[in-house]
Write an enzyme that holds these catalytic residues in place. Structure first.
Site, PDB file in Angstrom:
ATOM      1  N   HIS A 181       4.530   0.621  -1.929  1.00 35.83           N
ATOM      2  CA  HIS A 181       3.867   0.003  -0.363  1.00 35.83           C
ATOM      3  C   HIS A 181       2.694   0.933   0.103  1.00 35.83           C
ATOM      4  CE1 HIS A 181       5.682   3.136   2.036  1.00 35.83           C
ATOM      5  NE2 HIS A 181       6.591   3.107   1.069  1.00 35.83           N
ATOM      6  N   ASP A 182       1.754  -0.042   0.477  1.00 43.19           N
ATOM      7  CA  ASP A 182       0.475   0.278   0.864  1.00 43.19           C
ATOM      8  C   ASP A 182      -0.311   1.362   0.322  1.00 43.19           C
ATOM      9  OD1 ASP A 182       1.484  -0.736   3.796  1.00 43.19           O
ATOM     10  OD2 ASP A 182       3.055   0.793   3.345  1.00 43.19           O
ATOM     11  N   GLY A 199       4.410   5.563  -1.617  1.00 40.03           N
ATOM     12  CA  GLY A 199       3.760   4.907  -0.553  1.00 40.03           C
ATOM     13  C   GLY A 199       2.451   5.653  -0.405  1.00 40.03           C
TER      14      GLY A 199
END
Length: 334
Positions: A181-182, A199
């Site tokens: 994520h991200d 992440g």
């Protein structure tokens, strides 16, 4: 119910031609089975929601599913058993190989540009594995153009609505890689098999990782750098450098990568001199680490080199508030 499905399966095994679908309409199986149009094909076992939007010449193989919120660009191909879920948009000429899953039935969106290939059983646009994610929050993934994402790779959406997972253009992501994520991935990168990005990792452009590399969350990997096989990256990798090790250390400039990417011999020599001055100083009179960075910025020919200054800027930025510092370098003067 068993008899119709048996006929469909028998038709598939006998390799009967796909039925055709128009370039601007989408149909469930029952509608598709009785219609013939130009420029596109849908196998009778595929399930396409009536609200999905298909471009010109889309080809959809057996046992595929397409969600009601999907938008599929021109000339895309969905191979057998691939799936488009949730609010997902594919650009033109994308290919989903057998077993690939793009998107997820959660709020937010997965967006792919043009000419992307999603490999066998890759999962792109899934919900993140961050325990801070709140069910019902929108989350996003945006992928550019001409990316080759190979088999069993997983790429996750952002962990919150105010962020986004981004992958640029012309990247090769080999088998069994993970982009969490991200993450923010630039362009023209090569991630070898088993590269794992936690992440919020940032990878710039023209980075090359060898196999079985793991990168700690929030680390940043500078452009034109190389990470050796089996390395664990727990701090930033500055631009143009090579690192390796169980806890990766700087090993010098990425000389072969620089050569392959068109850097001149003079430019590489200048960066080499700067590297030696910063990391391999044998004279204690050269002062602190910050002193050596400042000296390089003022050293005649080195101060005139945009690549040297870019390298120094990359090193300095890694010590900004909230950053993790750079990978350890060997104390050659010791």
């Amino acid at each position: 119910m068993a008899a119709p499905f048996s006929r469909l399966l028998r038709a598939f095994l006998l390799r009967k031609p796909y039925h055709l679908i128009s370039s601007t309409q989408s149909y469930t199986f029952s509608a598709i089975a009785s219609r013939h149009f130009h420029q596109g094909s849908v196998h009778p076992t595929a399930i396409i929601h009536p609200d999905a939007v298909l471009g010109h010449g889309v080809s959809i193989g057996p046992f595929c599913t397409v969600s009601p919120f999907a938008r599929i660009g021109n000339e895309c191909q969905l191979h057998a058993g691939s799936h488009i879920m949730g609010r997902t948009e594919l650009g033109d000429n994308c290919v989903l190989l057998t077993g690939a899953v793009v998107g997820a039935d959660i709020p937010g969106q997965t967006t792919l540009g043009n000419h992307n290939v999603i490999g066998n059983y890759a999962v792109v646009g899934a919900k993140c594995q961050d325990l801070k994610y709140k069910e019902g929050d929108e989350c996003f993934l945006q992928i550019g153009n001409n990316n080759d994402i190979r088999e069993y790779t997983s790429i996750h959406r952002s962990s919150k609505s105010t962020d986004i997972t981004v992958i640029g253009d012309e990247n090769l992501v080999m088998g069994s890689c993970h982009v969490a994520h991200d993450c923010k991935i630039g362009s023209n990168n090569i991630f070898a098999n088993g590269t794992l990005l936690a992440g919020h990792v940032v990878v710039e452009d023209y980075v090359h990782t060898a196999g079985s590399v793991a990168v700690h969350q929030f680390c940043q990997i500078g452009s034109y750098s190389f990470i050796g096989g089996g390395s664990m990256i727990s701090q930033d990798v500055p631009k143009y450098m090579m690192v390796s090790g169980a806890r990766a250390e700087l090993r010098g400039l990425n000389l072969e990568g620089l050569r392959r990417n068109g850097f001149s011999a003079l430019q590489v020599r200048e960066m080499g001199k700067a590297y030696q001055k910063i990391f391999m100083a044998s004279d204690v009179m050269n002062g602190s680490f910050e002193d050596r960075l400042s000296q390089v910025e003022k050293m005649g020919e080195l101060a005139d080199s945009e690549f040297v200054l870019s390298m120094v800027k990359s090193i300095r930025a890694s010590f900004d508030l909230g950053r993790r510092g750079i990978c350890k370098f060997r104390n050659w003067s010791g």
